[in-house]
Design an enzyme around this catalytic site. Structure first.
Site, mmCIF file in Angstrom:
data_model
loop_
_atom_site.group_PDB
_atom_site.id
_atom_site.type_symbol
_atom_site.label_atom_id
_atom_site.label_comp_id
_atom_site.label_asym_id
_atom_site.label_seq_id
_atom_site.Cartn_x
_atom_site.Cartn_y
_atom_site.Cartn_z
ATOM 1 N N GLU A 185 7.058 65.693 55.851
ATOM 2 C CA GLU A 185 5.611 65.516 55.711
ATOM 3 C C GLU A 185 4.870 65.573 57.043
ATOM 4 O O GLU A 185 3.641 65.710 57.057
ATOM 5 C CB GLU A 185 5.332 64.179 55.017
ATOM 6 C CG GLU A 185 5.721 64.180 53.538
ATOM 7 C CD GLU A 185 5.507 62.839 52.873
ATOM 8 O OE1 GLU A 185 5.421 61.822 53.584
ATOM 9 O OE2 GLU A 185 5.414 62.812 51.636
ATOM 10 N N GLU A 187 29.081 60.166 52.036
ATOM 11 C CA GLU A 187 28.642 59.116 52.950
ATOM 12 C C GLU A 187 29.803 58.377 53.603
ATOM 13 O O GLU A 187 29.607 57.555 54.498
ATOM 14 C CB GLU A 187 27.751 58.108 52.224
ATOM 15 C CG GLU A 187 28.442 57.246 51.203
ATOM 16 C CD GLU A 187 27.500 56.200 50.619
ATOM 17 O OE1 GLU A 187 27.813 55.008 50.766
ATOM 18 O OE2 GLU A 187 26.463 56.577 50.043
#
Length: 272
Positions: free
Chosen positions: A82, A113
């Site tokens: 963004e 992960e």
């Protein structure tokens, strides 16, 4: 070995959720969410230290990397993505990396992960160096992908930070600037996409926005460098010009067509 008992895994303060009606569910979730801003307020001094250290690096051409897995990784990618449209910066100025790669933004990647080496491999794809900053994001503070990345980054002389939702986590030990947001147990036990995720999102907003303001990407309170990628943003830019230059809508529109950017129009009129 030191025992670590994350508060994010402790039982919810509410039980028998399946017996609650809709109003009870929503009211109780909201009551727990109200604790998030309070937890962030306590952490503001730590957030400040990280922002100032990161700004110092980015002012001299450094970049900010977010690394995370699952919800935490997605939030980092979201915040990074963004910044270019909002502040007009390059897409490689703030970069979000998620365990498992972009595929993991939509679907979980098994065991991604748990790899302690992969984050550093992902970072080195960007020719990372001592001018850059790495921020690890993980509610638990125990994610191997993030801990491994922070450790390697620190060993290689980079500024490191982390956003975690537990005190004294293994991840905080690897970060120069740990940010600990103690929001407490989740409404659904262990579901850190809820309060923990909300807290992480708010702090990422604070970090990137504060840095961009300090880098001069905001004038007054306006996004003068935003990319004019749709009609809504064009209209916002026109309103900015009308307010600042005291011109009518047609004049503002013509100026924007000529210069293609609010800041360039301001500069043309001596409004630095």
């Amino acid at each position: 070995m030191k025992t670590f008992n994350p508060i994010t895994e402790q039982p919810s303060l509410f039980d028998h959720l399946e017996d609650m009606d809709t109003l009870e569910l929503l009211t109780n979730i909201n009551s727990m969410d109200k604790t998030v801003p309070q937890a962030i307020e306590v952490a503001i001094p730590a957030i400040k230290r990280f922002v100032d250290a990161t700004y110092e690096k980015m002012e001299h051409g450094g970049r900010l990397f977010y690394i995370g897995a699952g919800t935490s990784g997605r939030l980092g990618v979201l915040d990074a993505s963004e910044c270019p449209p909002t502040f007009g910066v390059d897409y490689d100025m703030i970069i979000g990396l998620i365990a498992g790669g972009d595929y993991a933004l939509r679907k979980a990647v098994e065991n991604a992960e748990d790899d302690t080496e992969q984050a550093w491999k992902d970072l080195t794809q960007f020719d990372i160096d001592k001018n850059d900053v790495v921020l690890g994001i993980a509610a638990s503070g125990t994610t191997p992908y993030v801990i491994g990345g922070l450790k390697k980054a620190r060993i290689n002389g980079l500024v490191t930070g982390c956003i975690v939702c537990n005190l004294n986590s293994p991840m905080a030990e690897e970060a120069t600037y740990p940010i600990e947001l103690v929001v407490g147990p989740e409404f659904v036990t262990g579901s850190t996409r809820m309060k923990s995720g909300t807290a992480q999102k708010l702090v990422l907003n604070m970090i990137s926005t504060a840095i961009m303001v300090k880098l001069g990407r905001v004038k007054g309170n306006k996004m003068v460098d935003m990319q004019l990628s749709n009609k809504k943003l064009v209209q916002r830019a026109i309103r900015m010009l009308m307010d600042e230059l005291h011109v009518n809508e047609k004049e503002a529109s013509l100026l924007l067509e000529k210069h293609h950017n609010v800041r360039k129009v301001f500069k043309h009129y001596g409004k630095h």
